[in-house]
Design an enzyme around this catalytic site. Structure first.
Site, PDB file in Angstrom:
ATOM      1  N   ASN A   4     -19.117 -55.929  14.657  1.00  7.31           N
ATOM      2  CA  ASN A   4     -20.067 -55.565  13.604  1.00  7.31           C
ATOM      3  C   ASN A   4     -19.302 -54.747  12.572  1.00  7.31           C
ATOM      4  OD1 ASN A   4     -22.082 -54.722  11.949  1.00  7.31           O
ATOM      5  ND2 ASN A   4     -23.091 -53.388  13.450  1.00  7.31           N
ATOM      6  N   LYS A   6     -20.282 -53.774   9.753  1.00  9.34           N
ATOM      7  CA  LYS A   6     -21.144 -52.903   8.925  1.00  9.34           C
ATOM      8  C   LYS A   6     -20.790 -53.111   7.447  1.00  9.34           C
ATOM      9  CE  LYS A   6     -21.649 -50.008  12.933  1.00  9.34           C
ATOM     10  NZ  LYS A   6     -21.879 -48.711  13.534  1.00  9.34           N
ATOM     11  N   HIS A  89     -30.639 -53.493  14.075  1.00  8.62           N
ATOM     12  CA  HIS A  89     -29.588 -52.491  14.305  1.00  8.62           C
ATOM     13  C   HIS A  89     -30.128 -51.098  13.968  1.00  8.62           C
ATOM     14  CE1 HIS A  89     -25.901 -50.187  14.013  1.00  8.62           C
ATOM     15  NE2 HIS A  89     -25.342 -51.129  14.756  1.00  8.62           N
ATOM     16  N   GLU A  91     -28.898 -48.588  12.566  1.00  6.03           N
ATOM     17  CA  GLU A  91     -28.610 -48.060  11.227  1.00  6.03           C
ATOM     18  C   GLU A  91     -29.597 -48.618  10.213  1.00  6.03           C
ATOM     19  OE1 GLU A  91     -24.475 -49.026  11.179  1.00  6.03           O
ATOM     20  OE2 GLU A  91     -24.032 -47.310  12.471  1.00  6.03           O
ATOM     21  N   GLU A 161     -27.498 -50.365  22.418  1.00  5.46           N
ATOM     22  CA  GLU A 161     -26.652 -49.394  21.724  1.00  5.46           C
ATOM     23  C   GLU A 161     -27.375 -48.051  21.644  1.00  5.46           C
ATOM     24  OE1 GLU A 161     -23.692 -51.369  18.847  1.00  5.46           O
ATOM     25  OE2 GLU A 161     -25.597 -51.315  17.810  1.00  5.46           O
ATOM     26  N   GLY A 167     -20.907 -44.582  16.120  1.00  4.09           N
ATOM     27  CA  GLY A 167     -20.311 -44.080  14.886  1.00  4.09           C
ATOM     28  C   GLY A 167     -19.386 -42.887  15.048  1.00  4.09           C
ATOM     29  N   SER A 209     -19.234 -46.666  20.228  1.00  8.89           N
ATOM     30  CA  SER A 209     -17.901 -46.086  20.460  1.00  8.89           C
ATOM     31  C   SER A 209     -17.059 -46.883  21.458  1.00  8.89           C
ATOM     32  CB  SER A 209     -18.015 -44.623  20.911  1.00  8.89           C
ATOM     33  OG  SER A 209     -18.626 -43.852  19.902  1.00  8.89           O
TER      34      SER A 209
HETATM   35  P1  13P Z   1     -19.151 -47.908  16.677  1.00  9.84           P
HETATM   36  O1  13P Z   1     -18.418 -48.849  17.614  1.00  9.84           O
HETATM   37  O2  13P Z   1     -18.420 -47.627  15.435  1.00  9.84           O
HETATM   38  O3  13P Z   1     -19.625 -46.680  17.417  1.00  9.84           O
HETATM   39  O4  13P Z   1     -20.474 -48.697  16.220  1.00  9.84           O
HETATM   40  C1  13P Z   1     -21.254 -49.292  17.181  1.00  9.84           C
HETATM   41  C2  13P Z   1     -22.237 -50.178  16.508  1.00  9.84           C
HETATM   42  O5  13P Z   1     -23.159 -49.713  15.872  1.00  9.84           O
HETATM   43  C3  13P Z   1     -22.026 -51.620  16.603  1.00  9.84           C
HETATM   44  O6  13P Z   1     -23.147 -52.311  16.157  1.00  9.84           O
END
Ligand code: 13P
Length: 248
Positions: A4, A6, A89, A91, A161, A167, A209
């Site tokens: 992902n 983002k 997601h 976010e 997640e 993040g 993470s």
């Molecule tokens: P990180 O791996 O950067 O923590 O992000 C996880 C995530 O939101 C994947 O969709």
């Protein structure tokens, strides 16, 4: 294993270079399905160079067309070669308060109807000591998958997640043995919707993470069939190592 990206990288050239590195890594592995969930503007250029990995997108709207300024339909991305779409997601849930379980359900219905595989993201904000997070996760699943026919089980992936593990500001990744307990619970909830046999077809992934040091531990001990990788998917070398570790 799903990357992902983002809202990264910042240029199409960098996106293409990253895909080339990932494609190169995939030639050395035999048994891992790889998806790259790219920002919308890079989908077309990436589609032309993907050979092993599958194309994914990070969102899709719940209507096919019409007066929805700024939205992008499942049909539009499918026509660009997208096979998988992330829905719900955290976010997006966080930054778009209208992205409720009900809207997520509408998006899931539409994406499935358009022949996309959905990566349905769930996860608690906080792992409280009373275990309220189990109820939270159950509600997300039941409301998100409301009205979905068991025939769609092949097209559903669940990405667990925990928000607190996502993040750069995350406290830490989850512990695989804790993930295992939650994945068992997620499987129970799925089974209550689709029945035991059909629910077994649904892969459950972990995200939050994930890096080159913990990926294998999650896959071996977390009860998950895959990983949803954020930051570590933006570094070709690290992501390649994760793919290699997943290929066992
Ligand atoms: P990180 O791996 O950067 O923590 O992000 C996880 C995530 O939101 C994947 O969709």
């Amino acid at each position: 294993i799903i990357a992902n990206w983002k809202m990264n990288p910042d240029t199409s050239d960098k996106a293409v270079t990253l895909v080339q590195t990932i494609e190169q890594a995939i030639t050395g592995i035999s048994d891992v399905e790889v998806v790259i969930a790219s920002p919308f503007p890079f989908l077309s250029s990436i589609a032309t160079i993907l050979t092993h990995a599958k194309l994914g997108s990070q969102n899709a709207f719940w209507e096919d067309k019409g007066a929805y300024t700024g939205e992008i339909s499942a049909d539009m991305i499918k026509n660009l070669g997208v096979k998988y779409v992330l829905i719900g997601h955290s976010e997006r849930r966080q930054d778009h308060p209208e992205e409720t379980n009900e809207i997520i359900n509408k998006k899931i219905i539409k994406a499935l109807k358009n022949g996309l595989k959905i990566i349905f993201c769930i996860g608690e904000r906080e792992r409280d000591t009373k275990g309220c997070y189990f109820h939270f996760i159950k509600k997300e699943i039941l409301e998100g998958l409301e009205g979905i026919d068991g025939k769609e089980a092949d097209n559903i992936i669940i990405a667990y997640e925990p928000i607190w593990a996502i993040g750069a500001k995350a406290q830490r990744a989850d512990r695989p043995d804790d993930t295992l307990k939650i994945v068992d619970f997620i499987r129970e909830v799925l089974s209550s919707i689709f029945g035991k046999n059909l629910s077994r077809k649904i892969p459950v992934l972990y995200g939050g993470s994930v890096d080159a040091d913990n990926a294998q531990d999650f896959l071996k001990n977390g009860g998950v069939q895959g990983l949803l990788v954020g930051r570590s998917s933006l570094d070709g070398k690290i992501f390649s190592k994760i793919l290699k570790d997943a290929d066992v």
